[in-house]
Each structure stands twice: as C-alpha cells, then as structure tokens.
Design a protein around this motif. Structure first.
Motif, PDB file in Angstrom:
ATOM      1  N   ASP A 293      -0.855  -3.211  10.665  1.00 19.11           N
ATOM      2  CA  ASP A 293      -1.910  -4.106  11.413  1.00 19.11           C
ATOM      3  C   ASP A 293      -1.729  -5.561  10.531  1.00 19.11           C
ATOM      4  O   ASP A 293      -1.868  -6.742  10.871  1.00 19.11           O
ATOM      5  CB  ASP A 293      -2.953  -3.684  11.587  1.00 19.11           C
ATOM      6  N   THR A 294      -1.841  -5.508   9.028  1.00 21.33           N
ATOM      7  CA  THR A 294      -2.062  -6.162   8.341  1.00 21.33           C
ATOM      8  C   THR A 294      -1.379  -6.080   6.806  1.00 21.33           C
ATOM      9  O   THR A 294      -1.724  -5.000   6.255  1.00 21.33           O
ATOM     10  CB  THR A 294      -3.601  -6.913   8.018  1.00 21.33           C
ATOM     11  N   PRO A 295      -0.880  -6.848   5.995  1.00 20.31           N
ATOM     12  CA  PRO A 295      -0.423  -6.812   4.627  1.00 20.31           C
ATOM     13  C   PRO A 295      -1.437  -6.296   3.537  1.00 20.31           C
ATOM     14  O   PRO A 295      -1.078  -5.780   2.643  1.00 20.31           O
ATOM     15  CB  PRO A 295       0.597  -7.768   4.123  1.00 20.31           C
ATOM     16  N   ASP A 296      -2.601  -6.464   3.922  1.00 19.59           N
ATOM     17  CA  ASP A 296      -3.717  -6.229   3.095  1.00 19.59           C
ATOM     18  C   ASP A 296      -4.021  -4.692   2.885  1.00 19.59           C
ATOM     19  O   ASP A 296      -4.681  -3.976   2.127  1.00 19.59           O
ATOM     20  CB  ASP A 296      -5.080  -6.754   3.602  1.00 19.59           C
ATOM     21  N   LEU A 297      -3.516  -3.879   3.940  1.00 18.28           N
ATOM     22  CA  LEU A 297      -3.670  -2.544   3.815  1.00 18.28           C
ATOM     23  C   LEU A 297      -2.974  -1.926   2.990  1.00 18.28           C
ATOM     24  O   LEU A 297      -1.801  -2.029   2.698  1.00 18.28           O
ATOM     25  CB  LEU A 297      -3.404  -1.978   5.427  1.00 18.28           C
ATOM     26  N   PHE A 298      -3.692  -0.943   2.290  1.00 19.22           N
ATOM     27  CA  PHE A 298      -3.113  -0.143   1.063  1.00 19.22           C
ATOM     28  C   PHE A 298      -2.020   0.718   1.589  1.00 19.22           C
ATOM     29  O   PHE A 298      -1.006   0.941   0.878  1.00 19.22           O
ATOM     30  CB  PHE A 298      -4.226   0.477   0.207  1.00 19.22           C
ATOM     31  N   LEU A 299      -2.362   1.495   2.587  1.00 21.57           N
ATOM     32  CA  LEU A 299      -1.480   2.711   2.907  1.00 21.57           C
ATOM     33  C   LEU A 299      -0.431   1.910   4.066  1.00 21.57           C
ATOM     34  O   LEU A 299      -0.998   1.672   5.181  1.00 21.57           O
ATOM     35  CB  LEU A 299      -2.429   4.070   3.549  1.00 21.57           C
ATOM     36  N   ARG A 300       0.768   2.201   3.575  1.00 18.33           N
ATOM     37  CA  ARG A 300       1.812   1.520   4.329  1.00 18.33           C
ATOM     38  C   ARG A 300       2.946   2.296   4.874  1.00 18.33           C
ATOM     39  O   ARG A 300       3.520   2.146   6.018  1.00 18.33           O
ATOM     40  CB  ARG A 300       2.631   0.460   3.339  1.00 18.33           C
ATOM     41  N   THR A 301       3.324   3.305   4.341  1.00 15.45           N
ATOM     42  CA  THR A 301       4.453   4.309   4.439  1.00 15.45           C
ATOM     43  C   THR A 301       4.289   5.752   4.612  1.00 15.45           C
ATOM     44  O   THR A 301       3.281   6.076   3.973  1.00 15.45           O
ATOM     45  CB  THR A 301       5.634   3.852   3.658  1.00 15.45           C
ATOM     46  N   SER A 302       5.007   6.366   5.216  1.00 18.70           N
ATOM     47  CA  SER A 302       4.960   7.727   5.251  1.00 18.70           C
ATOM     48  C   SER A 302       5.185   8.206   4.023  1.00 18.70           C
ATOM     49  O   SER A 302       4.496   9.634   3.567  1.00 18.70           O
ATOM     50  CB  SER A 302       5.957   8.498   6.299  1.00 18.70           C
ATOM     51  N   THR A 303       6.182   8.054   3.158  1.00 16.31           N
ATOM     52  CA  THR A 303       6.304   8.686   1.826  1.00 16.31           C
ATOM     53  C   THR A 303       5.164   8.487   0.990  1.00 16.31           C
ATOM     54  O   THR A 303       4.918   9.112   0.062  1.00 16.31           O
ATOM     55  CB  THR A 303       7.398   7.951   1.208  1.00 16.31           C
ATOM     56  N   GLN A 304       4.803   7.297   1.054  1.00 15.61           N
ATOM     57  CA  GLN A 304       3.247   6.911   0.144  1.00 15.61           C
ATOM     58  C   GLN A 304       2.339   7.985   0.455  1.00 15.61           C
ATOM     59  O   GLN A 304       1.666   8.414  -0.549  1.00 15.61           O
ATOM     60  CB  GLN A 304       3.031   5.478   0.364  1.00 15.61           C
TER      61      GLN A 304
END
Length: 307
Positions: A190-201
């Motif tokens: 939704d926004t680049p401010d979000l910490f959790l971004r990818t499945s591998t992370q």
C-alpha cells in the motif's frame, strides 16, 4: 483499495444484523441458475461483496455465500463489532459448517504504534490486541488474526528494527500459542513506508520468532506488486505460509480481471495440500447485482483446475 477501506465497509452494516426480517432469507437463494456446489478451495468473501443480492445484514450475506458454494468468510473488522453481533456470526458459521478466516488484530501494529521502534508502549498495545484476539476467536470459531508490524522506524538500522519486531512477535506468540491461535504476518504494497514488504523477509521473521502461532499471510495481490515470481516464492516460503488472500493486479478486483493466472496458482497450492480459507480481499470490477454474479462466475472459472 487499502485494508482500511475493507474494515470500513465491513462495519457499514453492523446495525442491520440485530432484529428485522431478511428479504433474502425469505426469497430465492440462487442467482441465474449458477452451479452452487462447494468449491474445490475454500474461498472466503467479505461483507459487502454480496449485499446487492443479500442485503446489508452480514448474517444474510453469509447465508447467501453458503448457498452459492462458499464455505468460509473473512471479517477484517470483526474486533469492532458488538459482542452480540460477534456471537451471532459465530453461531451461524457453526450451524452452516463454515470457517472464519482472518480478522485483523486490533491495533496490531501500524504507523502510529509500529513494532519496529522497540518502544514498550507500542508493544503493550500489540499485546493487548493479542489478548483480545483470544476472546474474539472463541466467539467466531476462528484461529487466524492478521498482524502488520507497521512502518519503518527510519532512525534505526534495519537489522535493529527486525530484531524489535521479532521480540514483540515472540511475546505475542506466548499469549496466542496456548489457544491455538495463529497471527499471520502480511507484507503489503500500500505504501513504501510499510516495514514488511516481501514474502522472504516475512519468512526470515517467522523463523526468528520460531512459533506455530506466527506465520505468513501470503496476499497474492500485494506479492505480485512487490516481488512477482509468485509460485517460486510460495514454494520457497511454504513451510511458514498459513493463509492466502486474493485480488488481481492491477486494480485489486476479482480473479480474471488482471494479469495473474489464478487458475494455475490455485491448482498449485491445492496440489501442495492447502485446504484453508482463501480470503477474497478485493473489490469488484462491476457494480450492483451484475458485479456479484460476475464475481461468483470468476471464482467458478479459476476454481475449475481439477480437470
């Protein structure tokens, strides 16, 4: 369409549940002669997706979904409903043999109280939400609650933020695990401010928490936007994935409206043994009753993967 919109939509009709007689409950329970047998996978609609046919009542919408082959629901805004309404939803689901998918953990990490910051007051808010989730799960018969750790704390190194998130989630898992409740972490676009971004992370964080009560919510729409390579990443993270959500891209609408080959993807997770709820966290490409018929038809099309 952001999660906040779904929660607002879910709460629009809460007053319609208590009292009154449903026109849908008294009338024809089928539309356009559609095939109403259960689907191969357990797709879970949200409140509002069938309100043109079923009316505003969440109970009538659940009944409509059941009558058209759906055997699960999602309710992001479940924690915001009255206790009486929560109990009515749980009783109806039990009566119909339907499953509750995810509900969002109340204040379970967001931009205002991000878990990345490592602040005790933020962790306390999160843990309060975990304790509340135990009671909510009892009322609806569900076991999944969505957690989003919140935004980046940009004054801290990334590894420190990751450690802060893992520590908070470990404490939350200690509350949930004895009750068999699973918080599912959702990477978002939704926004680049979000910490959790990818499945591998998210996979790395789940391994760090090391609890059966902390797993991945793999939202296909968000992961198509953030990383792509959907089937390969599902396979890489499979042992930590506990839940799926859908939405085609672009537009976050029903399958068949965008670029994602949902028929192949659903066959893949079915063949791997997934039988849980697949949350329909998306809008519709067409308004009104026509759009609801189209929505059901789209799921019939992509669910036809066993031939």
């Amino acid at each position: 369409m952001k999660r906040a919109q779904f929660i607002r939509n879910s709460l629009l009709a809460t007053g319609a549940v208590v009292g009154g007689t449903s026109l849908y409950a008294q009338g024809d329970r089928t539309v356009n002669g559609q095939n109403n047998k259960p689907f191969n996978l357990n797709y879970g609609p949200h409140q509002g997706q069938f309100e043109n046919h079923a009316g505003k009542s969440i109970l009538d919408q659940i009944q409509f979904a059941y009558d058209h082959g759906f055997r699960g629901i999602e309710d992001n805004g479940f924690s915001g409903r009255s206790v009486a309404e929560q109990e009515k939803i749980g009783k109806l689901l039990a009566k119909l043999g339907m499953s509750m998918g995810v509900f969002v953990l109340d204040k379970g990490g967001n931009g205002a109280n991000t878990l990345t910051a490592g602040k005790q007051e933020y962790v306390d808010i999160f843990l309060k939400g975990c304790r509340q989730a135990v009671e909510l799960a009892k009322r609806c018969g569900g076991k999944f609650t969505t957690v989003v750790p919140g935004d980046f704390a940009r004054n801290l190194p990334l590894d420190i933020q990751t450690a802060n998130v893992i520590e908070a989630l470990r404490r939350g898992s200690e509350i949930l695990e004895p009750h068999g409740i699973i918080m599912v972490l959702e990477p978002l676009s939704d926004t680049p401010d979000l910490f959790l971004r990818t499945s591998t992370q998210t996979y790395l964080i789940c391994k760090g928490v090391n609890s059966p009560s902390c797993k991945i919510l793999y939202d296909v729409y968000h992961m198509q936007r953030n990383e792509g390579d959907l089937i390969a990443n599902i396979d890489r993270c499979w042992d930590e994935i506990a839940y799926f959500q859908t939405g085609d891209n672009p537009g976050r609408r029903e399958p068949t409206t965008g670029e994602i080959n949902y028929k192949n993807l659903f066959k893949h997770i079915y063949d791997k043994g997934y039988r849980g709820v697949v949350g329909m966290e998306h809008g519709k490409s067409v308004d009104g009753k026509e759009g609801e018929v189209k929505l059901i038809a789209a799921y019939r099309e992509v669910d036809n993967f066993l031939q």
